[in-house]
Every structure is written in C-alpha cells, then in structure tokens.
Design an enzyme around this catalytic site. Sequence first.
Site, PDB file in Angstrom:
ATOM      1  N   GLU A 159     -56.168 -30.592 -23.916  1.00 57.33           N
ATOM      2  CA  GLU A 159     -56.615 -29.633 -24.930  1.00 57.33           C
ATOM      3  C   GLU A 159     -58.087 -29.289 -24.784  1.00 57.33           C
ATOM      4  O   GLU A 159     -58.924 -30.176 -24.587  1.00 57.33           O
ATOM      5  CB  GLU A 159     -56.354 -30.233 -26.314  1.00 57.33           C
ATOM      6  CG  GLU A 159     -55.913 -29.226 -27.329  1.00 57.33           C
ATOM      7  CD  GLU A 159     -54.550 -28.629 -27.007  1.00 57.33           C
ATOM      8  OE1 GLU A 159     -54.514 -27.540 -26.380  1.00 57.33           O
ATOM      9  OE2 GLU A 159     -53.533 -29.232 -27.380  1.00 57.33           O
ATOM     10  N   ASP A 214     -58.869 -25.943 -20.602  1.00 51.69           N
ATOM     11  CA  ASP A 214     -58.433 -24.871 -19.687  1.00 51.69           C
ATOM     12  C   ASP A 214     -59.551 -23.867 -19.420  1.00 51.69           C
ATOM     13  O   ASP A 214     -59.443 -23.040 -18.534  1.00 51.69           O
ATOM     14  CB  ASP A 214     -57.163 -24.164 -20.188  1.00 51.69           C
ATOM     15  CG  ASP A 214     -57.341 -23.403 -21.482  1.00 51.69           C
ATOM     16  OD1 ASP A 214     -58.297 -23.698 -22.241  1.00 51.69           O
ATOM     17  OD2 ASP A 214     -56.530 -22.501 -21.744  1.00 51.69           O
ATOM     18  N   SER A 266     -42.989  -3.596 -36.361  1.00 48.27           N
ATOM     19  CA  SER A 266     -42.638  -5.015 -36.357  1.00 48.27           C
ATOM     20  C   SER A 266     -41.989  -5.409 -37.679  1.00 48.27           C
ATOM     21  O   SER A 266     -42.508  -5.080 -38.746  1.00 48.27           O
ATOM     22  CB  SER A 266     -43.890  -5.867 -36.137  1.00 48.27           C
ATOM     23  OG  SER A 266     -43.603  -7.219 -36.452  1.00 48.27           O
ATOM     24  N   LEU A 272     -49.115 -21.867 -32.034  1.00 47.04           N
ATOM     25  CA  LEU A 272     -47.992 -21.883 -31.077  1.00 47.04           C
ATOM     26  C   LEU A 272     -48.002 -20.615 -30.218  1.00 47.04           C
ATOM     27  O   LEU A 272     -47.001 -20.232 -29.624  1.00 47.04           O
ATOM     28  CB  LEU A 272     -46.658 -22.045 -31.813  1.00 47.04           C
ATOM     29  CG  LEU A 272     -46.535 -23.312 -32.664  1.00 47.04           C
ATOM     30  CD1 LEU A 272     -45.210 -23.342 -33.420  1.00 47.04           C
ATOM     31  CD2 LEU A 272     -46.682 -24.570 -31.810  1.00 47.04           C
ATOM     32  N   SER A 300     -48.497 -17.182 -30.861  1.00 50.75           N
ATOM     33  CA  SER A 300     -47.786 -15.938 -31.153  1.00 50.75           C
ATOM     34  C   SER A 300     -48.479 -14.754 -30.483  1.00 50.75           C
ATOM     35  O   SER A 300     -47.822 -13.803 -30.061  1.00 50.75           O
ATOM     36  CB  SER A 300     -47.660 -15.719 -32.659  1.00 50.75           C
ATOM     37  OG  SER A 300     -48.929 -15.748 -33.261  1.00 50.75           O
ATOM     38  N   GLU A 324     -56.743 -10.511 -24.027  1.00 46.07           N
ATOM     39  CA  GLU A 324     -57.149 -11.421 -25.113  1.00 46.07           C
ATOM     40  C   GLU A 324     -58.668 -11.649 -25.069  1.00 46.07           C
ATOM     41  O   GLU A 324     -59.347 -11.598 -26.095  1.00 46.07           O
ATOM     42  CB  GLU A 324     -56.410 -12.763 -24.953  1.00 46.07           C
ATOM     43  CG  GLU A 324     -56.734 -13.783 -26.007  1.00 46.07           C
ATOM     44  CD  GLU A 324     -55.956 -13.624 -27.301  1.00 46.07           C
ATOM     45  OE1 GLU A 324     -54.737 -13.354 -27.242  1.00 46.07           O
ATOM     46  OE2 GLU A 324     -56.571 -13.765 -28.377  1.00 46.07           O
ATOM     47  N   ASP A 379     -52.275 -20.440 -22.241  1.00 46.70           N
ATOM     48  CA  ASP A 379     -51.178 -19.885 -23.050  1.00 46.70           C
ATOM     49  C   ASP A 379     -50.448 -18.776 -22.291  1.00 46.70           C
ATOM     50  O   ASP A 379     -49.219 -18.752 -22.218  1.00 46.70           O
ATOM     51  CB  ASP A 379     -51.711 -19.320 -24.375  1.00 46.70           C
ATOM     52  CG  ASP A 379     -52.474 -20.355 -25.169  1.00 46.70           C
ATOM     53  OD1 ASP A 379     -52.348 -21.560 -24.861  1.00 46.70           O
ATOM     54  OD2 ASP A 379     -53.212 -19.962 -26.099  1.00 46.70           O
TER      55      ASP A 379
HETATM   56  C1  GLA Z   1     -56.045 -21.935 -27.558  1.00 53.53           C
HETATM   57  C2  GLA Z   1     -56.448 -21.124 -26.334  1.00 53.53           C
HETATM   58  C3  GLA Z   1     -56.118 -21.876 -25.050  1.00 53.53           C
HETATM   59  C4  GLA Z   1     -56.656 -23.294 -25.073  1.00 53.53           C
HETATM   60  C5  GLA Z   1     -56.301 -23.991 -26.383  1.00 53.53           C
HETATM   61  C6  GLA Z   1     -56.976 -25.327 -26.510  1.00 53.53           C
HETATM   62  O1  GLA Z   1     -54.663 -22.051 -27.619  1.00 53.53           O
HETATM   63  O2  GLA Z   1     -55.789 -19.878 -26.345  1.00 53.53           O
HETATM   64  O3  GLA Z   1     -56.599 -21.150 -23.942  1.00 53.53           O
HETATM   65  O4  GLA Z   1     -58.033 -23.301 -24.852  1.00 53.53           O
HETATM   66  O5  GLA Z   1     -56.656 -23.214 -27.518  1.00 53.53           O
HETATM   67  O6  GLA Z   1     -56.527 -26.185 -25.518  1.00 53.53           O
END
Ligand code: GLA
Length: 381
Positions: free
Chosen positions: A33, A36, A67, A122, A124, A157, A169
């Site tokens: 966590e 990345d 939506s 999660l 979205s 993003e 993600d």
């Molecule tokens: C969010 C970001 C990811 C990652 C997590 C933490 O989900 O979108 O890129 O940095 O937080 O691990």
Amino acid sequence: MITKLIEKAKKVFPGSDNFQAFFSPGRVNLIGEHIDYNGGFVLPCALDIGTFGIASPRDDEFISCYSENFSEIGIITFSLRDLEYRLEDNWVNYVKGVMKEIELTKGFNLYVRGDIPNGAGLSSSASLELLIGVIANTLYNLGLSNLELVKIAHKAENEFIGVKCGIMDQFIIGMAKDKSGILLNTSNLEHHYVKINLGDYLIIIGNTNKKRSLSTSKYNERREECEQGLKMLQKRFEIKELCELSCNDFENSQALLTDPIIYKRVRHVISENERTQAAYQALEKGNLVEFGKLLSASHDSLRDDYEVTGIELDSLQEFFLKHGAIGARMTGAGFGGCAIALVRSDEAEHLIEKVREGYKEATGLEADFYPVRVGNGARKL
Ligand code: GLA
C-alpha cells in the site's frame, strides 16, 4: 441481467440501436500500500463486482452519458471537440478524461450501472475509466492493447481528474485474468499472475462507511513527502525511486532523513515493499498464517508510520483480529474506505456479526461486509 440493462438503455436513448455490453471490475489490494508511486511491489486482485456499461455508436461527435447511480443528474452530453473539466458534469468527467487521451471523431451513447460503493477504496473511478477505454476501443476498432488502455486511464486520472495516483488500480482492472491476483513491480511493470488459493480461509472486505472526504489532498501530500524523502536520500544514494533503496541502506540513512515525519514515511515505504514480496512467497507456499501476519503488520505501518488509517479503519482492523481473523489491514488509499481480513470460512458469519457489533459501538457507524470473489479484468461481455 444484461438483457434488462440493454432494455433500460434503449428507453433512455430511444432510437439508438446496436447496443453492446461491457464490464469493468473493482479491485482490492491485498498488500503493497502506498508504494505504487515509489516503484514498489503491489499485490492486488480484481473483484467480481464492478461497473456495467451498455453502449452504442453514434454518427456525430457527441457522447451522451446516463448512470443509474446518478439518475437525478439525467443525461449529460458533451462534444468530443470540447473536453473541458466541469464540476457540474460530475462522474462524466471521467469519461471526458479518457476521451481526451483517445482521439475519436464519432461518439456513443452510454448507459452505466455501478455496483462498487463510491468512495469505499475499491476503485470505482479506475473501474469507470477502463470501462470507457474498452468501449471506445471496441466500438471503433482502435486496436489498443490492454496495457495501452491502462496507461490511458492512468493518465486521465493523473492529469484530468488531478489525483496523482500510482498505476496499481488501472493496471489490475485492465490486466486481470484467470481469476488471479497480480504481483506487479511498479518500477518496470513486470508482473506475475498469482492464484489466490486460500484453502479453508477467505478474505472479507469490511467497509467502514466513512467517506474519504480528505483523501485527494492527503494522498497528494503523502506523495510529496515521499518525493522529499527521495531528494534527501539522493544526496548519498543513486536512486530514482524510494523502493530502490535496500533495507540495509535504509538502516544506515537516518542521518540523511533529517525530518522525523519524512523518516517515518520512508520507513513505511521500504518495509511495505519487503512485506509485499514476503507475502507473495507465503501465499505461493500456502503459508496463510504468515500471510496473515504480514497483512496485519502492513496495517500497523500504515497507521503508525504513514498515518493514513484513522479511527474507523483502526477499530475495524482491531475487531477483525479480536474475533479470530488471522490477518487484517486497511486497503486502498485509506482515510476511511475498506479493510480486509483473512478468516476461516466456517467462522466467517459469526465473526462478521461480532465485528459489526463492536465497530458500531466504537464508532456509531454501520459497517458493510462482502466476501472477496476474485474476478477478471475489463472486457466486452
Ligand atoms: C489509491 C491509488 C493507488 C494506490 C493506493 C494506495 O488506490 O489510486 O494508485 O496508491 O491508493 O496503495
């Protein structure tokens, strides 16, 4: 269910035909966590819940979006020649952000239904971004690879939405297959599919139902702190990303990391990278007790060193462990959102009830629980 969604889409966009159905999953990160964006290892998997899109091509340069989750907003239409971020366009900004990276001359009508709770950590938003990428790619035969779609969604993003997230993600949502997780090296995108064999155990997601209101600014703040740490370390080490630093070198670098806050942030990054690789090994060997311990240690580090948990995530983790989970941690960006726990399947129901009670008493909030069912990546149905 898809037939029903197509019927609904036809009602919202009367006169349009040739609807095709698409699905893009949500994701949960098992471990790794906030590394990345530091070139570390992450171990996420796609879920079987996600975002459905029903789309049909148009002859003009407009995209019309509706939506079910934002039915009060109704249809929002924009031109491919006017791709500006507008607050009032709400979720449709994600559509625009992706279209900015894909040059289309003709648009489509889009009907969306999302099953991922918004703001729960999660993903979205990444789910929606990949959905749009796959739709454009399929409707107009663009021939883009999944990895190209991942990079497009990530750029959207970062630049259009303004969240400086890492690539985890978008990567798992675009690349997941064979109902496997992925061990991803975010420094070079080398990756490895991992079967999630949990034997008598399962992973439960607990949603704190605390909305992550501050998450964007706090997230970007953590990124900056990591950059500061990197600059301090670069005075001695030739590294481009924090995770290139070995644990040994970190031990000897205290004098360089003069700010105690930055020191703690870097300690999380370095230790989490190590934990993630160890967790992958434990999972491969079927050593779930060890895997669980590493999950819990990850949470502790995110709580004490990285400071992205908060009372809701901390108490959810505590109650999971107190009532028999062999590992538990927050997942995603933190500051609210979800935690995961590794629990015996035959004890899951009882455990959830206990955790639900304890959590409500401690926070006044009602948590939701879902079992993790690993799914595949974004695709045409
Ligand atoms: C969010 C970001 C990811 C990652 C997590 C933490 O989900 O979108 O890129 O940095 O937080 O691990």
